[in-house]
Write an enzyme that holds these catalytic residues in place. Structure first.
Site, mmCIF file in Angstrom:
data_model
loop_
_atom_site.group_PDB
_atom_site.id
_atom_site.type_symbol
_atom_site.label_atom_id
_atom_site.label_comp_id
_atom_site.label_asym_id
_atom_site.label_seq_id
_atom_site.Cartn_x
_atom_site.Cartn_y
_atom_site.Cartn_z
ATOM 1 N N THR A 1 7.271 4.944 0.508
ATOM 2 C CA THR A 1 6.627 6.147 -0.031
ATOM 3 C C THR A 1 6.497 7.234 1.035
ATOM 4 O OG1 THR A 1 5.368 4.820 -1.609
ATOM 5 C CG2 THR A 1 4.480 7.006 -1.084
ATOM 6 N N SER B 1 0.817 -1.218 0.000
ATOM 7 C CA SER B 1 0.000 0.000 0.000
ATOM 8 C C SER B 1 0.849 1.265 0.000
ATOM 9 C CB SER B 1 -0.947 -0.016 1.206
ATOM 10 O OG SER B 1 -0.202 -0.168 2.399
ATOM 11 N N ARG C 1 24.133 10.419 -7.654
ATOM 12 C CA ARG C 1 24.260 9.766 -6.359
ATOM 13 C C ARG C 1 25.356 8.699 -6.283
ATOM 14 N NH1 ARG C 1 18.205 8.754 -4.541
ATOM 15 N NH2 ARG C 1 18.072 11.000 -4.298
ATOM 16 N N GLU D 1 18.080 18.257 -7.421
ATOM 17 C CA GLU D 1 18.825 17.189 -6.748
ATOM 18 C C GLU D 1 19.972 16.735 -7.647
ATOM 19 O OE1 GLU D 1 16.443 14.173 -4.639
ATOM 20 O OE2 GLU D 1 14.721 15.410 -5.116
ATOM 21 N N HIS E 1 22.426 6.081 -0.774
ATOM 22 C CA HIS E 1 22.229 7.541 -0.717
ATOM 23 C C HIS E 1 23.427 8.146 -0.008
ATOM 24 C CE1 HIS E 1 20.522 11.474 -0.114
ATOM 25 N NE2 HIS E 1 19.428 11.130 -0.780
ATOM 26 N N ASP F 1 10.148 -8.645 -0.041
ATOM 27 C CA ASP F 1 9.237 -9.803 -0.082
ATOM 28 C C ASP F 1 8.697 -10.088 -1.485
ATOM 29 O OD1 ASP F 1 9.564 -9.821 2.663
ATOM 30 O OD2 ASP F 1 7.658 -8.851 3.078
ATOM 31 N N ARG G 1 19.636 5.168 -10.465
ATOM 32 C CA ARG G 1 18.412 5.962 -10.625
ATOM 33 C C ARG G 1 18.684 7.458 -10.437
ATOM 34 N NH1 ARG G 1 14.404 7.808 -6.646
ATOM 35 N NH2 ARG G 1 15.807 6.938 -5.097
ATOM 36 N N HIS H 1 19.690 2.728 0.015
ATOM 37 C CA HIS H 1 18.524 3.609 -0.151
ATOM 38 C C HIS H 1 17.491 3.047 -1.114
ATOM 39 C CE1 HIS H 1 16.364 7.402 -0.271
ATOM 40 N NE2 HIS H 1 16.516 7.483 -1.583
ATOM 41 N N VAL I 1 2.779 4.085 -2.871
ATOM 42 C CA VAL I 1 2.248 4.831 -4.013
ATOM 43 C C VAL I 1 1.833 3.898 -5.155
ATOM 44 C CG1 VAL I 1 4.580 5.309 -4.955
ATOM 45 C CG2 VAL I 1 2.678 6.757 -5.612
HETATM 46 P P1 FAD Z 1 6.536 1.239 -0.857
HETATM 47 O O1 FAD Z 1 6.107 2.628 -0.767
HETATM 48 O O2 FAD Z 1 7.731 0.838 -0.093
HETATM 49 O O3 FAD Z 1 5.313 0.313 -0.416
HETATM 50 C C1 FAD Z 1 5.499 -1.074 -0.267
HETATM 51 C C2 FAD Z 1 4.302 -1.625 0.455
HETATM 52 O O4 FAD Z 1 4.314 -3.045 0.422
HETATM 53 C C3 FAD Z 1 4.238 -1.248 1.923
HETATM 54 O O5 FAD Z 1 2.903 -0.912 2.224
HETATM 55 C C4 FAD Z 1 4.633 -2.538 2.646
HETATM 56 O O6 FAD Z 1 4.133 -2.650 3.938
HETATM 57 C C5 FAD Z 1 4.024 -3.559 1.705
HETATM 58 N N1 FAD Z 1 4.597 -4.909 1.764
HETATM 59 C C6 FAD Z 1 5.890 -5.272 1.580
HETATM 60 N N2 FAD Z 1 6.012 -6.612 1.682
HETATM 61 C C7 FAD Z 1 4.768 -7.111 1.929
HETATM 62 C C8 FAD Z 1 4.239 -8.402 2.165
HETATM 63 N N3 FAD Z 1 5.007 -9.503 2.180
HETATM 64 N N4 FAD Z 1 2.907 -8.537 2.392
HETATM 65 C C9 FAD Z 1 2.095 -7.445 2.423
HETATM 66 N N5 FAD Z 1 2.554 -6.195 2.227
HETATM 67 C C10 FAD Z 1 3.869 -6.023 1.983
HETATM 68 N N6 FAD Z 1 11.732 8.610 -4.411
HETATM 69 C C11 FAD Z 1 11.434 9.712 -5.128
HETATM 70 O O7 FAD Z 1 11.047 9.612 -6.301
HETATM 71 N N7 FAD Z 1 11.557 10.944 -4.554
HETATM 72 C C12 FAD Z 1 11.972 11.128 -3.272
HETATM 73 O O8 FAD Z 1 12.040 12.235 -2.792
HETATM 74 C C13 FAD Z 1 12.315 9.981 -2.515
HETATM 75 N N8 FAD Z 1 12.776 10.094 -1.246
HETATM 76 C C14 FAD Z 1 12.966 8.968 -0.501
HETATM 77 C C15 FAD Z 1 13.343 9.098 0.833
HETATM 78 C C16 FAD Z 1 13.442 7.969 1.633
HETATM 79 C C17 FAD Z 1 13.837 8.120 3.077
HETATM 80 C C18 FAD Z 1 13.209 6.690 1.078
HETATM 81 C C19 FAD Z 1 13.318 5.471 1.916
HETATM 82 C C20 FAD Z 1 12.885 6.557 -0.263
HETATM 83 C C21 FAD Z 1 12.762 7.687 -1.058
HETATM 84 N N9 FAD Z 1 12.420 7.585 -2.410
HETATM 85 C C22 FAD Z 1 12.149 8.713 -3.132
HETATM 86 C C23 FAD Z 1 12.141 6.290 -3.008
HETATM 87 C C24 FAD Z 1 10.631 6.074 -3.056
HETATM 88 O O9 FAD Z 1 10.044 6.581 -1.883
HETATM 89 C C25 FAD Z 1 10.251 4.610 -3.186
HETATM 90 O O10 FAD Z 1 11.015 3.990 -4.165
HETATM 91 C C26 FAD Z 1 8.781 4.481 -3.558
HETATM 92 O O11 FAD Z 1 7.993 5.211 -2.655
HETATM 93 C C27 FAD Z 1 8.380 3.027 -3.568
HETATM 94 O O12 FAD Z 1 6.985 2.949 -3.657
HETATM 95 P P2 FAD Z 1 6.314 1.503 -3.724
HETATM 96 O O13 FAD Z 1 4.850 1.723 -3.742
HETATM 97 O O14 FAD Z 1 6.948 0.732 -4.804
HETATM 98 O O15 FAD Z 1 6.772 0.797 -2.363
HETATM 99 C C1 SIN Z 2 16.147 12.632 -1.351
HETATM 100 O O1 SIN Z 2 15.297 13.456 -1.002
HETATM 101 O O2 SIN Z 2 17.355 12.839 -1.289
HETATM 102 C C2 SIN Z 2 15.708 11.313 -1.877
HETATM 103 C C3 SIN Z 2 15.256 11.449 -3.270
HETATM 104 C C4 SIN Z 2 15.165 10.117 -3.960
HETATM 105 O O3 SIN Z 2 15.558 9.095 -3.439
HETATM 106 O O4 SIN Z 2 14.695 10.121 -5.114
#
Ligand code: FAD
Ligand code: SIN
Length: 506
Positions: free
Chosen positions: A44, A11, A279, A116, A232, A211, A375, A340, A13
């Site tokens: 996210t 859950s 990066r 960035e 990072h 996972d 990336r 990261h 993005v």
């Molecule tokens: P996630 O948002 O990680 O969601 C994964 C979901 O899957 C979670 O709800 C988790 O609980 C669930 N899940 C996992 N395994 C299981 C399972 N076995 N069973 C059930 N549920 C499960 N990217 C940018 O583009 N810009 C930024 O500014 C940026 N800043 C960042 C800063 C930080 C600190 C971090 C950590 C990352 C950042 N990123 C950024 C990267 C970006 O946030 C992520 O790559 C992106 O949000 C991933 O989205 P997602 O929906 O793929 O996964």
């Molecule tokens: C950051 O804000 O430095 C993270 C951005 C990203 O991972 O895309």
């Protein structure tokens, strides 16, 4: 057995955006989101910098964003994917705004654009330094209003169910009742995010255990480019914790300098873009500097920056530093690289399809070809938004006729009653994390990788035995997944003999 038309695992993005779109398209179909922690817990939620989108068509252009992405990816991006993702950015941003997400504006009333590493222009749309939290809030709020979406929090997906290379559902552990539920689904979407806790020292929250990729691997889906781990450069240095607080790269985009303990602005010696090099280059340069000096960290100097503007853009970073005794107007912030992001993952085509029928993947767990060997900052949220839309469009045009007519699925059978010793899972995880940090870090070599491979094989034998003989729980499942991910990274690092982007082998 529970029947659902669409089963979404995760859950963040990626999962939420797809759920919302498909729910709007098919009000009579059932959409189930299984997520292993609180519904909003995800990578996210912690995204700081923002979303890279070309909104200023005077200074900036799609072509410039495409070029920056290709340069960062160091020759390994799929150019047609890069073009597709970048040119769709404005449409996806408009949608987010319609769903209620708020982004910062400047005095002229247009979007305030941050910068960035690796970006040639200011193009990062943001909500202060908490962009991810705002996006997660807005989309989750929409999702919770949909009658045809069921959000099952604290439900851990344990394994996919496949038949003849077709995914027909998943086994999911209800962590409150401890019951394993069998879901039969027409289509399953993996949106499970990253892998940070394989390293322990990471910017990712504890849910990031790879996972989805491990489940897809067991289901025989194609997984590639796992060697491209993004570190990072500026995680807050704090020897007392594992999960590191991030100091956004946008802080350097705002004008902060990296310095050694002695004060040298070392990035100028490594890349003409200096502190705003991509990066991979900044992290590799810090690693070299720390090896040379023997210091524990380098520093981010914000002391010359305009304080009011800094606090307005980065209130969370400002307060976090203040709370631990760092006044950014006077003190340099100690920083080190930390795991990261994962650039590789489950291979998908331009409609998000994996190599297993009826199984889709989106977001950080997928490998689309956008990132190549490294990336570009803030391209990840964009990728998830664009691909969840692509998957939605594909599936909107390929509805199943009738779920009732699909073959029945075997319920989970387990007669195990012995609980696993929690000390075993905790200690093995620590041992694994140490191994990955020592042998599979920013700079690798074949000797260490081969030793790590051997150790991982032992871990694998041991964990399979534990799984066979113990009652299933989420920690055991996560540990098995982490070991699988570690093995994939190590094997694919051994196989790669050319240094590119975030991959360096001596
Ligand atoms: P996630 O948002 O990680 O969601 C994964 C979901 O899957 C979670 O709800 C988790 O609980 C669930 N899940 C996992 N395994 C299981 C399972 N076995 N069973 C059930 N549920 C499960 N990217 C940018 O583009 N810009 C930024 O500014 C940026 N800043 C960042 C800063 C930080 C600190 C971090 C950590 C990352 C950042 N990123 C950024 C990267 C970006 O946030 C992520 O790559 C992106 O949000 C991933 O989205 P997602 O929906 O793929 O996964
Ligand atoms: C950051 O804000 O430095 C993270 C951005 C990203 O991972 O895309």
């Amino acid at each position: 057995m529970i029947k659902t038309n669409y089963l979404i695992i995760g859950s963040g993005v990626a999962g939420l955006t797809f759920a919302l779109k498909i729910a709007n398209q098919f009000p009579n179909k059932k959409i189930t989101i299984a997520t292993k922690a609180n519904a909003d817990e995800s990578n996210t939620k912690y995204a700081q910098g923002g979303i890279a989108i070309v909104t200023d068509k005077i200074e900036d252009s799609y072509q410039k964003h495409i070029q920056d992405t290709l340069i960062c990816g160091d020759g390994l991006c799929d150019e047609s994917v890069v073009e597709m993702v970048i040119t769709e950015g404005p449409k996806r941003l408009k949608e987010l705004i319609e769903w209620g997400a708020k982004f910062d504006k400047n005095v002229a009333g247009t979007l305030d654009l941050g910068k960035e590493g690796g970006h040639s222009e200011n193009r990062v749309v943001h909500h202060k330094d908490q962009t991810g939290k705002e996006i997660e809030r807005a989309i989750l709020n929409q999702v919770l209003q949909k009658e045809n979406i069921t959000v099952l929090d604290h439900h851990f997906a344990f394994d996919l169910i496949t038949k003849n290379n077709c995914c027909i559902g998943a086994y999911v552990l209800d962590q409150k009742t401890k019951e394993i539920l069998t879901f039969q689904a027409e289509y399953t979407l993996l949106a499970t995010g990253g892998i940070g806790h394989l390293y322990g020292h990471t910017t990712n929250p504890v849910i990031a255990t790879g996972d989805g990729i491990a489940m897809a691997f067991r289901a025989k889906a194609k997984i590639t480019e796992m060697e491209f781990i993004q570190f990072h450069p500026t995680a807050l240095y704090d020897a007392s914790t594992d999960t590191s607080f991030l100091i956004s790269e946008a802080v350097r985009g705002f004008g902060a300098y990296l310095r050694t303990k002695k004060g040298d602005r070392f990035m100028l010696n490594y890349d003409s873009r200096g502190d705003l090099a991509s990066r991979d280059i900044v992290s590799q340069s810090i690693e070299l500097e720390l090896k040379k000096s023997g210091d524990d960290c380098v520093y981010l100097d914000c002391t010359h920056l305009e304080l009011e503007g800094f606090i307005k853009h980065f209130p969370m970073i400002y307060m976090h530093c203040k709370n631990i005794g760092i006044d950014i107007a006077k003190n340099w912030i100690p920083v080190v690289p930390a795991q990261h992001y994962l650039c590789g993952g489950i291979v998908v085509d331009k409609t998000g399809k994996t190599s297993v029928d009826n199984l889709f993947a989106c977001g950080e767990c997928s490998r689309t070809g956008l990132h190549g060997a490294n990336r570009l900052a803030s391209n990840s949220l964009l990728e998830a938004l664009v691909y969840s839309d692509k998957i939605y469009h594909y599936l909107a045009n390929h509805p199943f006729d009738d779920l009732q007519e699909t073959e029945p699925v075997q319920d989970w059978i387990s007669d195990k009653i012995t609980e696993i010793d929690p000390k075993y899972t905790a200690n093995t995880k620590l041992e694994l994390q140490l191994l990955m940090r020592k042998s599979v870090g920013i700079v690798r070599n074949d000797l260490d990788l081969n030793k790590a491979n051997f150790k991982l094989k032992q871990f694998q034998i041991e964990i399979e035995d534990k799984i066979k003989n113990h009652k299933t729980n989420a920690s055991l499942g996560e540990l098995r997944n982490l070991i699988t991910i570690g093995s994939l990274i190590v094997e694919q690092s051994i196989d790669r003999n050319e240094n590119r982007g975030g991959f360096v082998k001596n």
